[in-house]
Design a protein around this motif. Structure first.
Motif, PDB file in Angstrom:
ATOM      1  N   ALA A 193       0.870  -1.182   0.000  1.00  0.00           N
ATOM      2  CA  ALA A 193       0.000   0.000   0.000  1.00  0.00           C
ATOM      3  C   ALA A 193       0.898   1.221   0.000  1.00  0.00           C
ATOM      4  O   ALA A 193       1.897   1.264   0.732  1.00  0.00           O
ATOM      5  CB  ALA A 193      -0.888  -0.001   1.237  1.00  0.00           C
ATOM      6  N   ALA A 194       0.512   2.191  -0.831  1.00  0.00           N
ATOM      7  CA  ALA A 194       1.345   3.394  -0.953  1.00  0.00           C
ATOM      8  C   ALA A 194       0.687   4.577  -0.243  1.00  0.00           C
ATOM      9  O   ALA A 194      -0.528   4.601  -0.047  1.00  0.00           O
ATOM     10  CB  ALA A 194       1.551   3.726  -2.430  1.00  0.00           C
ATOM     11  N   VAL A 195       1.520   5.545   0.126  1.00  0.00           N
ATOM     12  CA  VAL A 195       1.083   6.815   0.745  1.00  0.00           C
ATOM     13  C   VAL A 195       0.222   6.556   1.988  1.00  0.00           C
ATOM     14  O   VAL A 195      -0.914   7.022   2.109  1.00  0.00           O
ATOM     15  CB  VAL A 195       0.354   7.744  -0.266  1.00  0.00           C
ATOM     16  N   VAL A 196       0.794   5.799   2.923  1.00  0.00           N
ATOM     17  CA  VAL A 196       0.074   5.446   4.156  1.00  0.00           C
ATOM     18  C   VAL A 196       0.191   6.604   5.151  1.00  0.00           C
ATOM     19  O   VAL A 196       1.294   7.011   5.518  1.00  0.00           O
ATOM     20  CB  VAL A 196       0.655   4.141   4.754  1.00  0.00           C
ATOM     21  N   SER A 197      -0.978   7.119   5.574  1.00  0.00           N
ATOM     22  CA  SER A 197      -0.956   8.253   6.494  1.00  0.00           C
ATOM     23  C   SER A 197      -1.432   7.883   7.894  1.00  0.00           C
ATOM     24  O   SER A 197      -1.416   8.720   8.798  1.00  0.00           O
ATOM     25  CB  SER A 197      -1.814   9.396   5.944  1.00  0.00           C
ATOM     26  N   ASP A 198      -1.884   6.645   8.067  1.00  0.00           N
ATOM     27  CA  ASP A 198      -2.236   6.164   9.406  1.00  0.00           C
ATOM     28  C   ASP A 198      -2.143   4.642   9.388  1.00  0.00           C
ATOM     29  O   ASP A 198      -2.417   4.015   8.361  1.00  0.00           O
ATOM     30  CB  ASP A 198      -3.656   6.612   9.781  1.00  0.00           C
ATOM     31  N   LEU A 199      -1.764   4.079  10.529  1.00  0.00           N
ATOM     32  CA  LEU A 199      -1.575   2.626  10.580  1.00  0.00           C
ATOM     33  C   LEU A 199      -2.025   2.073  11.930  1.00  0.00           C
ATOM     34  O   LEU A 199      -1.652   2.607  12.979  1.00  0.00           O
ATOM     35  CB  LEU A 199      -0.077   2.314  10.365  1.00  0.00           C
ATOM     36  N   LYS A 200      -2.846   1.051  11.853  1.00  0.00           N
ATOM     37  CA  LYS A 200      -3.226   0.315  13.073  1.00  0.00           C
ATOM     38  C   LYS A 200      -2.732  -1.114  12.875  1.00  0.00           C
ATOM     39  O   LYS A 200      -3.259  -1.859  12.037  1.00  0.00           O
ATOM     40  CB  LYS A 200      -4.736   0.353  13.275  1.00  0.00           C
ATOM     41  N   TYR A 201      -1.738  -1.460  13.653  1.00  0.00           N
ATOM     42  CA  TYR A 201      -1.120  -2.778  13.464  1.00  0.00           C
ATOM     43  C   TYR A 201      -0.532  -3.262  14.787  1.00  0.00           C
ATOM     44  O   TYR A 201       0.199  -2.536  15.461  1.00  0.00           O
ATOM     45  CB  TYR A 201      -0.012  -2.679  12.418  1.00  0.00           C
ATOM     46  N   SER A 202      -0.921  -4.472  15.152  1.00  0.00           N
ATOM     47  CA  SER A 202      -0.341  -5.078  16.353  1.00  0.00           C
ATOM     48  C   SER A 202       0.626  -6.156  15.893  1.00  0.00           C
ATOM     49  O   SER A 202       0.278  -6.962  15.015  1.00  0.00           O
ATOM     50  CB  SER A 202      -1.428  -5.732  17.207  1.00  0.00           C
ATOM     51  N   PRO A 203       1.818  -6.179  16.483  1.00  0.00           N
ATOM     52  CA  PRO A 203       2.792  -7.194  16.069  1.00  0.00           C
ATOM     53  C   PRO A 203       2.188  -8.600  16.129  1.00  0.00           C
ATOM     54  O   PRO A 203       1.536  -8.950  17.107  1.00  0.00           O
ATOM     55  CB  PRO A 203       3.924  -7.016  17.083  1.00  0.00           C
ATOM     56  N   GLY A 204       2.384  -9.340  15.070  1.00  0.00           N
ATOM     57  CA  GLY A 204       1.877 -10.715  15.014  1.00  0.00           C
ATOM     58  C   GLY A 204       0.523 -10.826  14.349  1.00  0.00           C
ATOM     59  O   GLY A 204       0.073 -11.930  14.011  1.00  0.00           O
ATOM     60  N   ALA A 248      -2.467 -10.847  11.580  1.00  0.00           N
ATOM     61  CA  ALA A 248      -2.473 -11.295  10.187  1.00  0.00           C
ATOM     62  C   ALA A 248      -2.811 -10.161   9.236  1.00  0.00           C
ATOM     63  O   ALA A 248      -2.566 -10.255   8.033  1.00  0.00           O
ATOM     64  CB  ALA A 248      -3.475 -12.436  10.032  1.00  0.00           C
ATOM     65  N   THR A 249      -3.414  -9.105   9.779  1.00  0.00           N
ATOM     66  CA  THR A 249      -3.781  -7.958   8.929  1.00  0.00           C
ATOM     67  C   THR A 249      -3.450  -6.647   9.636  1.00  0.00           C
ATOM     68  O   THR A 249      -3.247  -6.622  10.856  1.00  0.00           O
ATOM     69  CB  THR A 249      -5.294  -7.939   8.608  1.00  0.00           C
ATOM     70  N   ALA A 250      -3.418  -5.587   8.839  1.00  0.00           N
ATOM     71  CA  ALA A 250      -3.250  -4.233   9.380  1.00  0.00           C
ATOM     72  C   ALA A 250      -4.302  -3.344   8.745  1.00  0.00           C
ATOM     73  O   ALA A 250      -4.711  -3.582   7.607  1.00  0.00           O
ATOM     74  CB  ALA A 250      -1.859  -3.712   9.063  1.00  0.00           C
ATOM     75  N   ILE A 251      -4.766  -2.347   9.497  1.00  0.00           N
ATOM     76  CA  ILE A 251      -5.716  -1.374   8.938  1.00  0.00           C
ATOM     77  C   ILE A 251      -4.920  -0.106   8.647  1.00  0.00           C
ATOM     78  O   ILE A 251      -4.256   0.439   9.539  1.00  0.00           O
ATOM     79  CB  ILE A 251      -6.851  -1.034   9.924  1.00  0.00           C
ATOM     80  N   ILE A 252      -5.010   0.334   7.414  1.00  0.00           N
ATOM     81  CA  ILE A 252      -4.232   1.524   7.043  1.00  0.00           C
ATOM     82  C   ILE A 252      -5.138   2.582   6.427  1.00  0.00           C
ATOM     83  O   ILE A 252      -6.219   2.260   5.919  1.00  0.00           O
ATOM     84  CB  ILE A 252      -3.111   1.175   6.034  1.00  0.00           C
ATOM     85  N   ARG A 253      -4.670   3.808   6.517  1.00  0.00           N
ATOM     86  CA  ARG A 253      -5.350   4.889   5.803  1.00  0.00           C
ATOM     87  C   ARG A 253      -4.377   5.445   4.782  1.00  0.00           C
ATOM     88  O   ARG A 253      -3.223   5.719   5.100  1.00  0.00           O
ATOM     89  CB  ARG A 253      -5.771   5.989   6.787  1.00  0.00           C
ATOM     90  N   ARG A 254      -4.869   5.573   3.541  1.00  0.00           N
ATOM     91  CA  ARG A 254      -4.030   6.093   2.464  1.00  0.00           C
ATOM     92  C   ARG A 254      -4.524   7.456   2.044  1.00  0.00           C
ATOM     93  O   ARG A 254      -5.732   7.701   2.035  1.00  0.00           O
ATOM     94  CB  ARG A 254      -4.058   5.153   1.255  1.00  0.00           C
ATOM     95  N   GLU A 255      -3.587   8.305   1.683  1.00  0.00           N
ATOM     96  CA  GLU A 255      -3.955   9.638   1.183  1.00  0.00           C
ATOM     97  C   GLU A 255      -4.264   9.552  -0.301  1.00  0.00           C
ATOM     98  O   GLU A 255      -3.457   9.032  -1.076  1.00  0.00           O
ATOM     99  CB  GLU A 255      -2.765  10.587   1.360  1.00  0.00           C
ATOM    100  N   LEU A 256      -5.419  10.076  -0.691  1.00  0.00           N
ATOM    101  CA  LEU A 256      -5.771  10.123  -2.112  1.00  0.00           C
ATOM    102  C   LEU A 256      -5.840  11.571  -2.573  1.00  0.00           C
ATOM    103  O   LEU A 256      -5.734  12.490  -1.760  1.00  0.00           O
ATOM    104  CB  LEU A 256      -7.125   9.442  -2.338  1.00  0.00           C
TER     105      LEU A 256
END
Lengths: 264, 459
Positions: free
Chosen positions: A143-154, A156-164
């Motif tokens: 994913a490109a241009v990530v402006s926010d990230l919710k991720y816990s180590p381990g 299987a997925t991460a929730i990201i916000r991208r700038e458009l």
């Protein structure tokens, strides 16, 4: 758990400079080197995840470049990165961003991290493609241009916000491991403490050769690049004009120009 | 390593460690022999020479030594560097052939008068000559040379150059357009004869400057106060010589910009104050709120204004009482509380209370206030916000024990600022000599170098 951050030592220019005799780049004497600004945010994002985690998280920074790049890697170590890897071989000279992606992907395969961060772009060449080409060689989600990230180590997925474009945002769930290119403003990068800087000075930087990552000289450098610089030059100046006269005269002319543009 | 007690020790340490930034810092106190060795450290590599030729902190002595360089790129940077001393510029001009570089010398603030005179007399490039005509360092002779050599060519620049004498201004007033005439009236050396002529003009640009001139008599100002042009009326409102009655009239002007200018005056009559306090424009009330002679009753009234910037203005007013400040310290807007925290009259107890605030603007004010108790300053040195810690560093009352931990501050600028702090000891400063940041190392060695140059003893 491991987060790998790819970083670049970028070159900044003074207002006056000279080109190299081959006219393909600026004379190195006129360049000032520093860690790419976007990468500073990537390292900070990795450090935030490490510090918020209950479990052990290792942050590894990787860069491709000659000896001088150690200075930028030490900056990352001073901010808390656990290890630094510098990949170099003279055969890598002239690599374009796609070839650099190939090199970084080879390091990542060896390191097997759970997440990879890269800057959206570098401030000197601004291709904005190294992170994405790395993901392509790995065949990982990206994913490109990530402006926010919710991720816990381990996880299987991460929730990201991208700038458009147009001020829009894109919220995306991405499978891990993934390559994310990090945008400025996602966090507030820290200054390295004096203690951190002193400790970083004593930490070793792992030097990795082509053979160490299983690549050949033919797979990197100018010959393997998909693009190459033909020449670098200063384009002819546009329609800029100096407004002469006293301050009041200059202000009057400026108002006239603005009115002309507005069609008044 | 012990603190050096004389310049020779300092230079020897630098030569031993060969840090270019430390070498540049001590260059001025080195002997001739040591200077040669230092130059090798400073400009031995071309990229260092280019960097020091451009750096705004490079000491004049180092720039002077670099003026002998044959490298055109270095010379261009020296010509552009605002710190390059006159002697170096003089040397650079003596061997310069390139028009671009001569132009840079012609506009440099440190270029000696005799060099500018030589350029004015012998150069023919119009850009170069215009640079001299705009340079405040130009002598009267240089300006006369230009006006005589090319009459009318540089009138705009000459009219605005503070070095232009009265007789030249008079000469070009006669032939100048409205803009040039306006610039001449605004000039500090504008002669009375020109001002008298300008009073009879109808050109708006000229009259705008006439309205601001303290030498203009009350009758002319009264006429101008009724002019249709807002900027002319604003000029009268800003004129310290304008009579109170005229100012009272302008306090009711239709244009808000005129009333704002009135409210910003250094003295206002009670009637004008009363009139402005009822103004619908909050910027007018804001200026009034800052007026140091404002009666207490009016301060209390404006402290309840619905507009935050008006209450903030009262909080900044040195006439505001401790009681009023206490009330404003509880304001819902952080920007108002911040003004109280910076107020010279804020009491230690009020500052203690404000130190519990969570807003960074308020904490910055508390951190920099000289009346803030030391134990609170000590606590603020631990703030995660760099601006708050910088407030403590800039606080002239902060004691050594408060400042000492900040010598380890992660932000290099903070460490650099501490080097000049008189509360710290020489040993504290010397502890930063091997700082990872080059600007900090430079500042440490420069501090010691300056002390030795002044003949001070280091204890």
């Amino acid at each position: 758990m491991k987060i790998l951050v790819t970083v670049k030592q970028v070159a900044a220019l003074d207002e006056d400079f000279e080109f190299r005799s081959d006219e393909k780049d600026v004379d190195e004497d006129f360049l000032i080197y520093d860690l790419n600004e976007w990468d500073d945010y990537s390292v900070e994002e990795a450090m935030k995840i490490k510090e918020a985690s209950d479990g052990a998280v290792e942050v590894v920074v990787v860069s491709v470049g000659p000896d001088r790049v150690d200075e930028s890697l030490r900056k990352c170590l001073a901010k808390g990165a656990d290890r630094a890897i510098r990949v170099w071989d003279d055969a890598m000279d002239g690599s374009d961003s796609v070839a650099i992606g190939r090199i970084l992907a080879a390091v990542i395969k060896k390191e097997a991290p759970d997440m990879v961060f890269a800057g959206v772009q570098s401030s000197d060449h601004s291709h904005g493609s190294t992170g994405i080409s790395t993901a392509a060689y790995l065949d990982w989600p990206h994913a490109a241009v990530v402006s926010d990230l919710k991720y816990s180590p381990g996880s299987a997925t991460a929730i990201i916000r991208r700038e458009l474009e147009g001020g829009l945002s894109h919220e995306v769930e991405i499978a891990c491991p993934a390559v994310l290119t990090i945008q400025l403003g996602i966090n507030k990068p820290r200054y390295a403490s004096l203690r951190g800087i002193k400790q970083a000075a004593a930490k070793p930087i792992e030097e990795v050769s082509l053979a160490d990552i299983g690549l050949s000289a033919e797979e990197v450098g100018a010959d393997s690049a998909l693009s190459r610089v033909r020449r670098m030059y200063v384009p002819e100046k546009g329609r800029a004009a100096m407004i002469e006269g006293t301050p009041a005269e200059q202000a009057t002319r400026l108002i006239e120009i603005m009115r002309e543009f507005k069609g008044e | 390593m012990a603190v050096p007690v004389q310049a020779g020790d300092l230079v020897r340490i630098v030569l031993q460690h060969r840090d270019p930034f430390a070498a540049a810092a001590v260059y001025n106190v080195a002997t001739a022999g040591q200077r040669q060795a230092l130059e090798e450290v400073i400009v031995g590599e071309r990229r260092n020479a280019l960097m020091f030729a451009r750096w705004e902190h490079t000491p004049g002595g180092v720039l002077q030594a670099m003026a002998g360089s044959g490298d055109q790129a270095v010379k261009m940077r020296l010509d552009k560097n605002p710190g390059t001393p006159g002697q170096a510029l003089s040397h650079l001009y003596s061997s310069e052939k390139q028009a671009t570089l001569i132009g840079l010398i012609a506009q440099h603030a440190h270029t000696p008068a005799n060099v500018l005179e030589a350029i004015a007399a012998f150069e023919s490039d119009l850009k170069i000559l215009k640079a001299v005509s705009s340079n405040p360092a130009a002598s009267v002779r240089a300006i006369r040379l230009l006006v005589t050599r090319m009459p009318g060519q540089f009138d705009s620049a000459v009219a605005t150059n503070p070095a232009t004498p009265a007789d030249v201004l008079e000469q070009i007033y006669a032939r100048g357009n409205a803009f040039i005439r306006a610039a001449i009236v605004a000039h500090a050396s504008c002669p009375l004869s020109v001002l008298d002529r300008a009073c009879g003009e109808h050109e708006i640009n000229v009259l705008r400057q006439v309205a601001r001139d303290q030498r203009v008599d009350a009758e002319v100002l009264a006429t101008l106060a009724g002019h249709a042009d807002v900027a002319i009326r604003r000029g009268v409102a800003a004129n310290p010589a304008a009579p109170d009655a005229l100012i009272g009239m302008l306090a009711k002007d239709d244009a808000v910009s005129v009333r704002r200018t009135v409210a910003a005056r250094n003295f206002l009559t009670p009637a004008t104050v009363m009139c402005l306090s009822q103004d619908a424009d909050h910027w007018v009330r804001q200026w009034l709120g800052r007026y140091p002679l404002l009666p207490k009753i009016m301060l209390r009234q404006l402290a309840q204004d619905s507009e935050m910037i008006v209450r903030r203005a009262v909080a900044r007013n040195p006439a505001s009482s401790a009681q009023l400040l206490k009330k404003l310290a509880a304001d819902s807007e952080a920007w108002v509380r911040s003004a109280v925290a910076y107020q010279v009259n804020a009491t230690p107890s009020l500052l203690r209370w404000l130190a519990e605030d969570t807003e960074v603007d308020v904490l910055c004010g508390v951190a920099s206030h000289p009346r803030t108790p030391q134990h609170i300053l000590q606590r603020l040195t631990q703030s995660p916000d760099a601006d708050v810690r910088r407030g403590v560093i800039l606080n002239r009352s902060a004691k050594r024990r408060v400042l000492w931990p900040l010598l380890q501050d992660p932000y290099y600028l903070h460490r650099m600022l501490l080097i000049g702090n008189p509360a710290l000891s020489e040993k504290d400063r010397w502890g930063l000599r091997d700082d990872p940041d080059k600007a900090v190392r430079f500042a440490v060695f420069k501090w010691f170098s300056d002390r030795f140059a002044q003949g001070e003893k280091i204890h």
